[in-house]
Design an enzyme around this catalytic site. Sequence first.
Site, mmCIF file in Angstrom:
data_model
loop_
_atom_site.group_PDB
_atom_site.id
_atom_site.type_symbol
_atom_site.label_atom_id
_atom_site.label_comp_id
_atom_site.label_asym_id
_atom_site.label_seq_id
_atom_site.Cartn_x
_atom_site.Cartn_y
_atom_site.Cartn_z
ATOM 1 N N TYR A 19 -2.464 -0.813 10.506
ATOM 2 C CA TYR A 19 -2.690 -1.083 8.955
ATOM 3 C C TYR A 19 -1.297 -0.594 8.485
ATOM 4 O O TYR A 19 -0.406 -1.196 7.737
ATOM 5 C CB TYR A 19 -3.736 -0.375 8.334
ATOM 6 C CG TYR A 19 -3.855 -0.742 6.961
ATOM 7 C CD1 TYR A 19 -4.547 -1.650 6.369
ATOM 8 C CD2 TYR A 19 -3.332 0.182 5.812
ATOM 9 C CE1 TYR A 19 -4.532 -1.998 4.813
ATOM 10 C CE2 TYR A 19 -3.335 0.143 4.624
ATOM 11 C CZ TYR A 19 -3.966 -0.926 3.982
ATOM 12 O OH TYR A 19 -4.228 -1.221 2.720
ATOM 13 N N SER B 275 0.759 -1.190 0.013
ATOM 14 C CA SER B 275 0.023 0.072 -0.003
ATOM 15 C C SER B 275 1.017 1.348 -0.002
ATOM 16 O O SER B 275 2.096 1.070 0.455
ATOM 17 C CB SER B 275 -0.808 -0.021 1.331
ATOM 18 O OG SER B 275 -1.476 1.392 1.488
HETATM 19 P P1 NAD Z 1 -11.102 -6.217 -0.216
HETATM 20 O O1 NAD Z 1 -11.837 -6.092 0.973
HETATM 21 O O2 NAD Z 1 -12.177 -6.556 -1.545
HETATM 22 O O3 NAD Z 1 -10.043 -7.459 -0.421
HETATM 23 C C1 NAD Z 1 -9.460 -8.012 0.666
HETATM 24 C C2 NAD Z 1 -9.701 -9.746 0.620
HETATM 25 O O4 NAD Z 1 -8.915 -10.247 1.662
HETATM 26 C C3 NAD Z 1 -11.236 -9.985 0.838
HETATM 27 O O5 NAD Z 1 -11.470 -10.758 -0.222
HETATM 28 C C4 NAD Z 1 -11.239 -10.653 2.246
HETATM 29 O O6 NAD Z 1 -12.135 -11.833 2.469
HETATM 30 C C5 NAD Z 1 -9.584 -11.417 2.026
HETATM 31 N N1 NAD Z 1 -9.191 -11.341 3.378
HETATM 32 C C6 NAD Z 1 -9.025 -11.018 4.538
HETATM 33 N N2 NAD Z 1 -8.840 -11.612 5.630
HETATM 34 C C7 NAD Z 1 -8.515 -12.877 5.067
HETATM 35 C C8 NAD Z 1 -7.844 -13.969 5.461
HETATM 36 N N3 NAD Z 1 -7.454 -13.963 7.088
HETATM 37 N N4 NAD Z 1 -7.410 -15.008 4.783
HETATM 38 C C9 NAD Z 1 -7.803 -14.913 3.387
HETATM 39 N N5 NAD Z 1 -8.259 -13.815 3.014
HETATM 40 C C10 NAD Z 1 -8.582 -12.996 3.725
HETATM 41 O O7 NAD Z 1 -10.237 -5.028 -0.474
HETATM 42 P P2 NAD Z 1 -9.047 -4.685 -1.505
HETATM 43 O O8 NAD Z 1 -8.856 -3.307 -1.496
HETATM 44 O O9 NAD Z 1 -9.133 -5.526 -2.817
HETATM 45 O O10 NAD Z 1 -7.763 -5.312 -0.628
HETATM 46 C C11 NAD Z 1 -6.723 -6.018 -1.182
HETATM 47 C C12 NAD Z 1 -5.216 -5.808 -1.015
HETATM 48 O O11 NAD Z 1 -4.825 -4.443 -1.497
HETATM 49 C C13 NAD Z 1 -4.921 -5.617 0.556
HETATM 50 O O12 NAD Z 1 -3.887 -6.104 1.086
HETATM 51 C C14 NAD Z 1 -5.171 -4.134 0.904
HETATM 52 O O13 NAD Z 1 -4.446 -3.758 1.897
HETATM 53 C C15 NAD Z 1 -4.439 -3.559 -0.281
HETATM 54 N N6 NAD Z 1 -4.777 -2.226 -0.895
HETATM 55 C C16 NAD Z 1 -6.020 -1.792 -1.116
HETATM 56 C C17 NAD Z 1 -6.036 -0.401 -1.473
HETATM 57 C C18 NAD Z 1 -7.427 0.214 -1.954
HETATM 58 O O14 NAD Z 1 -7.599 1.326 -1.996
HETATM 59 N N7 NAD Z 1 -8.477 -0.802 -2.070
HETATM 60 C C19 NAD Z 1 -5.107 0.514 -1.140
HETATM 61 C C20 NAD Z 1 -3.859 0.025 -0.963
HETATM 62 C C21 NAD Z 1 -3.626 -1.199 -0.548
#
Ligand code: NAD
Length: 272
Positions: free
Chosen positions: A170, A157
Amino acid sequence: MQKPNNRLENQTCIITGSSSGIGAAVAKALGAEGANIVVNYRSSKEAAEEVADEINKNSTSGEAIVLHGDVSKEEDVKELFKKTINHFGTVDVCVPNAGLQIDHPLHEMPLDAWKKVIDVNLTGQFLCAKEAIIEFMRRGIRKDVSNSLGKIIHMSSVHEEIPWAGHANYAASKGGLLMLMESICQAYAPHKIRCNSIAPGAIKTDINKDVWSTKEGRENMLKLIPYKQIGVPEDIGSVASWLASDESEYINGTTIFVDGGMTCYPGFTTNG
Ligand code: NAD
């Protein structure tokens, strides 16, 4: 978006937390490159099956399967890799992507909220990287498939670099991930393993829906983005498919920021 060109044919990719958001987009992008895909989920089997169905419908050479597993549990991660290897023979690309936020001001943050975020976002990525490296080294290089022994793409991130008040658990998990990724590169690059991170900025997914789903939230988000555009999961998918392919072979130990310029600190545009 870049057109797929089968850059990952005969390779198998595990993407954790890929029943939604960025993980789902990465799974589809790698699937469109001809790879076998493991769609890992923790709770939403139906959503994971939808992602796999779409990949199977469109793929010319690969197969997508769905596997359950909580990445914060060592036995689940071991099982995830075991089942993948039983089904596809090996693993070539691992994208530890699963992540979550549990936000509190630091002085009010329960220990459980701290631990849970570190367990999933940092320990989960360590467990996946460890199993991937074990499998890459067991199998050995397959020059007909890739010049690298294997590829790990951590989903980090912008908060591996930008401090985030009210979200210290986080930010600490993503800051820790930077050192995990670089330490893996340092140790295993001589074995021809590539380990990099993608650092998304603000991407429209469930994790930040409460912000982008209101007009005020969207406007506040855009103030942080010089490119004046909120990202979509496909922006990350296209970078991941290139990073997994030999086209990016000499990239190792690096974070690629996909953030519309967020890490250029737009708050300082007018001298702060
Ligand atoms: P999201 O909530 O759609 O996806 C996260 C996924 O992780 C979900 O499908 C959830 O069920 C799964 N998950 C959570 N805990 C888990 C576990 N213990 N075991 C297996 N799966 C688990 O959100 P996203 O934005 O797609 O996030 C994906 C990644 O991207 C994350 O690591 C997040 O930190 C990172 N990220 C997202 C953003 C953003 O703006 N969306 C920005 C920076 C980083």
